[in-house]
Structure formats: C-alpha cells, structure tokens
Design an enzyme around this catalytic site. Structure first.
Site, PDB file in Angstrom:
ATOM      1  CE1 TYR A  53      25.379  41.520  61.890  1.00  0.00           C
ATOM      2  CE2 TYR A  53      26.370  39.420  62.259  1.00  0.00           C
ATOM      3  CZ  TYR A  53      26.398  40.930  62.169  1.00  0.00           C
ATOM      4  OH  TYR A  53      27.652  41.335  61.795  1.00  0.00           O
ATOM      5  CB  SER A 217      30.505  42.636  52.168  1.00  0.00           C
ATOM      6  OG  SER A 217      30.533  42.182  51.239  1.00  0.00           O
ATOM      7  N   GLY A 222      28.849  38.034  46.676  1.00  0.00           N
ATOM      8  CA  GLY A 222      29.436  36.979  46.372  1.00  0.00           C
ATOM      9  C   GLY A 222      30.030  36.400  45.195  1.00  0.00           C
ATOM     10  CG  LEU A 223      29.262  40.634  42.364  1.00  0.00           C
ATOM     11  CD1 LEU A 223      29.386  42.049  42.175  1.00  0.00           C
ATOM     12  CD2 LEU A 223      28.518  39.814  41.578  1.00  0.00           C
ATOM     13  CG  LEU A 224      34.752  39.438  44.196  1.00  0.00           C
ATOM     14  CD1 LEU A 224      36.343  39.902  45.437  1.00  0.00           C
ATOM     15  CD2 LEU A 224      35.941  40.036  42.684  1.00  0.00           C
TER      16      LEU A 224
END
Length: 326
Positions: A53, A217, A222-224
């Site tokens: 990362y 995830s 980010g959709l939820l």
C-alpha cells in the site's frame, strides 16, 4: 465499541476494522494520524494494512506512515492488533534492484518482506501476517516452514489469508495441522450486499476451520454509500454499474432513510449480522467517514429487515451445493 475474538484465537478485536489503504495516497499523513487517533478514542483496536500500500506515495508508504504514528505515540503499540500482508512486488521492475524473487509468497520473500514491514512499521512484531493472494507456485510445506520460523522468533503472532478460495483454506489448514501449527485464523474477502459469492463456499470453509471473515470493499466501492462511487475506488468496475443498478440502489437508500440510517452504516451493519464475520474493513479518507462507519454498531436488523435486504440484493442462495443442486 463491540469486540469479538479473531477467528478461533483468544485475541479480542474491534468489530470495525480500520483499513489504511488510502493512507499516503488519497489521505495525507496529517489526516491519517488524526484518523488513527480517533480510531483509538472510539475503541477501534484492529488496524489492517499491506506491504504494497502507498499509492502515489510509493509501495510501503502506508506502513511507513503507521510506523511514524507509532513512533510519535510511545506506548500505543500494545493497544493495537496490527495486521499487514505479503505478496505484492516491492521493487520497481524498471530499476536495477533484485526483482526476480521480490514478489509472491516464497519462503525467501516472506522472510524478506516480514523484515521490511517491521522496519517500515517501526515495531517488533506483526500480530496478523496475511498472504495477500494465493501463490500457486509455492507449496504449503515451504510456506508454513517460513511462518513457523517467524512465529518462533516472535516476529509474527498469527497468520491469515486474503482472496483465498475455499479449497485453499482447507488445504492450508489441513497441512498446518499435520505440522502441529495453528495455521490460518482469518480470511479477507470481498464481501458486501452486492457481492455475496463467498457465501457459497468460502464462508462455510472459514467457519469450519475457525477463521474470522474480514470483508474488504464492504460498501462495494462506494455504491452502498449513497450517491456515486468515487472514480478511483478499489471497486472501480462497480462505479460504472451505478446506472445499471439505479432502481435497486434507490430502493436501498429509501430503505435506510425510512429507518433513520445512512446507506453506508446499513451496509456495514448487514455484514455485522452475517455468520462468521469478525468485522468489515473500512477505509476512511477522513475522520468523519470513520465516525460514520462506527455508527453501524448501533443498527440492529430484525428478521424482516434481513429478509427485505435479501430480496433487494439476492445472494447465491446459500452455501454450495444446496444453492444450485438438490
């Protein structure tokens, strides 16, 4: 804060896991320090990172930021259950460095990267050392021999996996048992209301072998979360799917709003209600996002709520083979 055991171990970890992938990339160091400070205040004691990362800051930069945070706060290290990972290539292939073995999970690389992570994190141990991906070129006897040495040295406390198939989990722990070694105690998998395929085999295998599930995830890139997912999200492929799921996601957001919850908190709360889940890994870019994530612990979903969410986001139908066969 709520706590649970890390898999079949006796170590207690918070049910919200602080993911640090954004540190050094989308989250500058000062904000990363503030997030970790606030996490401790909220009782979050489980931090997850990886050797690779760092994003634009370069591979290893996230571990370096955490290490500088530890150095600036003497005595804090023992308050944290610290997890990192090994697998990513850590040398720029265009450089003159030794890149032939600097990736994967060979005994050579595991030992090398454990030393590197310890130096970057400015610590004497890794509490949970995770294989970031299955390495099909390495035998489990080689891998477990390397881990046994690290555990005997006190460099590593527990081992875990990430992105493993169910049969990888079974193979790893069966061979570990033959060697009288503890083996894997956790599995990080992509898991959310939108992506539920691990319910087929990974979760049943993990529960059978006593592994805690750590969903990454958890809000499907980010959709939820309500609104559009960020363009550079880890689940970027789902960003473009917002239009295809617009009606479904609007129904989900109304469901949350009617009950006084944020969509993101609801998505995390659903995971906290799933069997075998230790805690979702949240990757806040700001302190406010961390505080919002922790509110998921206040949400209690009843059977009707869970059935409604199952209807809105159908899973695979249970575990294999009953999900697809008699």
């Amino acid at each position: 804060m709520e706590y649970t055991h890390l898999g079949r171990t006796g170590t207690s970890v918070s049910r919200i896991v602080l993911g640090t992938m954004n540190f050094g990339d989308r989250t500058p160091e000062e904000e990363a320090f503030a997030i970790m400070d606030r996490a401790l205040e909220l009782g979050v004691n489980f931090f997850d990172t990886a050797n690779g990362y760092g994003g634009s800051g370069g591979r290893g930069e996230t571990e370096r930021i955490i290490g500088r945070w530890f150095a600036a706060r003497p005595g804090v290290r023992d308050d944290i259950v610290l997890a990192t990972k090994v697998h990513s290539p850590m040398v720029d292939p265009t450089s003159d460095g030794d890149v032939v073995n600097a990736r994967g999970a060979s005994a050579w690389q595991v030992r090398r990267e454990a030393i590197g992570s310890l130096q970057r994190l400015q610590t004497d141990r890794i509490d949970l050392y995770q294989f970031h991906h299955i390495d099909r070129h390495i035998s489990w006897p080689e891998l477990w021999q390397a881990m046994e040495v690290l555990v005997a040295q006190g460099t590593v406390v527990y081992t875990g996996s990430s992105n493993f198939a169910a049969w990888n989990i079974a193979q790893a722990n069966e061979i570990a048992q033959q060697r009288n070694f503890l083996g894997l105690v956790s599995e990080q998998s992509v898991y959310s209301l939108i992506r539920r395929s691990i319910e087929l085999e990974v979760i049943p295998a993990a529960r059978n072998y006593g592994l805690g599930i750590l969903p990454w995830s958890p809000l499907a890139g980010g959709l939820l979360s309500g609104g559009s997912a960020p363009a550079n999200s880890r689940s970027a492929e789902l960003t473009s799917a917002r239009a295809d799921r617009e009606e479904q996601l609007q129904s989900y957001e109304r469901f949350a709003q009617e009950r006084g919850w944020t969509p993101s908190a609801l998505g995390l709360a659903w995971l906290l209600h799933q069997p075998g889940v230790t805690g979702p890994i949240v990757g806040p870019r700001t302190v406010e996002q961390l505080e919002s994530a922790v509110t998921a612990l206040d949400i209690v979903l009843n059977d009707d709520d869970l059935r409604a969410l199952d209807e809105l986001f159908p899973g695979p139908g249970g575990q294999a083979p009953e999900a697809y066969a008699w």
